[in-house]
Write an enzyme that holds these catalytic residues in place. Structure first.
Site, mmCIF file in Angstrom:
data_model
loop_
_atom_site.group_PDB
_atom_site.id
_atom_site.type_symbol
_atom_site.label_atom_id
_atom_site.label_comp_id
_atom_site.label_asym_id
_atom_site.label_seq_id
_atom_site.Cartn_x
_atom_site.Cartn_y
_atom_site.Cartn_z
ATOM 1 N N SER A 1 0.871 -1.172 0.000
ATOM 2 C CA SER A 1 0.000 0.000 0.000
ATOM 3 C C SER A 1 0.902 1.213 0.000
ATOM 4 O O SER A 1 1.978 1.180 0.605
ATOM 5 C CB SER A 1 -0.907 -0.002 1.234
ATOM 6 O OG SER A 1 -1.799 1.091 1.203
ATOM 7 N N LYS B 1 -8.348 2.395 3.825
ATOM 8 C CA LYS B 1 -8.456 0.937 3.789
ATOM 9 C C LYS B 1 -9.858 0.491 3.376
ATOM 10 O O LYS B 1 -10.030 -0.453 2.601
ATOM 11 C CB LYS B 1 -8.096 0.350 5.163
ATOM 12 C CG LYS B 1 -6.624 0.451 5.503
ATOM 13 C CD LYS B 1 -5.783 -0.291 4.475
ATOM 14 C CE LYS B 1 -4.308 -0.316 4.824
ATOM 15 N NZ LYS B 1 -3.506 -1.011 3.794
#
Length: 346
Positions: A87, A163
């Protein structure tokens, strides 16, 4: 039959490195992405050796950046599976929450588009507990995979938003994709376990700070904990098991510990560090007041005093997953830091 190739994104990451270890041990060929091969190759090789993997002939590295859509065709070409733990690195001191949210969404979509184009069988996305629990102030039953963070509620930190929105974007992509690409997600709680080098995740910084005396009082924050080795094994199950297709899996032991209870576990297991470990909790009101002036405290303040019970029933019953205890995971984190000289008694 040719060897199955698995692409693992962000190979120097804490979770990714343990996934690579288990894939190589299981006989897969692994191609991992990094932003800078020259910089990251020695680190990844060091981590593999630390984990006991000495034959790296089935491991290759390719340069790819989650902020660049043009990198992913070459990275994913010819892969059978993709595991996507990487990420974009979050900046906690941001001016606009979009700085955290948009790169996370775009990175997931770049990977999925390339996977669909190259006829990958299944992508396993490493999502987060943050996509499940946030915005549920009145929760009274353990969180499960059926829960989604409620972003309409005030006080949800942009990291949790990133997220949630990136995982939702992944499921929306699959819903409209006609390539046959499959998707499963793994949503870990706080990830502990052995670090393989002095490059490790933000979850482990909690343990380092405890052992070095940097956190005299701790916030009143409850959390689930899980060992990184079990998170890795759950990714492999999610990749290979037919019944995992289209499913989310909450990676948790099902235990909930306060930050002070974590410190107490360390005090019992490593008495030589007892003088450095926190003994008290900071009142939540004081923490929230301090967070107004210190952006670095905002995320922990946003979850202070909130309900944090979780269930691993789905992963256990559907996939036969059996994680280590939270205590074992926490002790393994500390022991690895001591063994690597990251922390020491002085």
């Amino acid at each position: 039959m040719s060897q199955s190739l698995v692409v693992v994104t962000g190979g120097s990451g804490f979770i990714a490195s343990h996934i690579i270890v288990q894939l190589l041990q299981a006989g897969y060929a692994v191609r991992t992405t990094v932003r800078n091969i020259e910089k990251k190759r020695p680190l990844i090789e060091q981590m593999m050796h630390q984990a006991g993997v000495t034959d790296l002939s089935n491991l290759s590295l390719v340069a790819a950046d989650l902020t660049n859509p043009d990198h992913w065709d070459d990275a994913i070409n010819s892969a059978d599976y993709v595991i996507h733990p990487a990420s974009p690195t979050p900046t906690l001191n941001f001016k606009d929450e979009r700085e955290m949210i948009e790169p996370a969404i775009n990175g997931v979509l770049y990977v999925l588009r390339a996977a669909a184009k190259h006829h990958v069988k299944r992508v396993v996305l490493t999502s987060a507990y943050g996509a499940i629990f946030a915005g549920h102030r009145d929760q009274t039953t353990p969180f499960t995979e059926k829960d989604w963070s409620d972003l309409t509620q005030p006080g949800v930190h942009p990291y949790q938003k990133s997220k949630t929105m990136s995982e939702r974007a992944a499921w929306d992509f699959i819903k409209h994709d006609d390539s046959g690409l499959q998707l499963a997600t793994v949503n870990p709680v706080a990830v502990m376990g052995p670090v393989l080098a002095d490059d490790y995740s933000h979850s482990n910084i909690q343990i380092k700070d405890y052992l070095t005396g940097k956190t005299p009082p701790v916030p009143k924050v409850d959390s689930g904990y899980v060992d990184v080795r079990d998170v890795a094994s759950l990714h492999l199950l999610a990749m290979t098991r037919p019944e995992a297709n289209g499913q989310r899996f909450l990676a948790t032991t099902g235990e909930t510990l306060s930050m002070l209870e974590v410190a107490n576990i360390l005090c019992e297991a490593f008495p030589a560090f007892a003088h450095k470990l926190p003994k008290h909790e900071i009142p939540t009101a004081a923490l929230k007041l301090a967070a107004k002036a210190d952006p670095m405290l905002k995320m922990v303040a946003s979850v202070a005093g909130t309900y944090a019970e979780t269930s691993n029933e789905k992963a256990v019953t559907l996939l036969g997953w059996h994680p280590r205890s939270a205590r074992e995971a926490i002790i393994a984190t500390a022991q690895s830091m001591i063994d690597l000289g990251i922390v020491s008694v002085d």
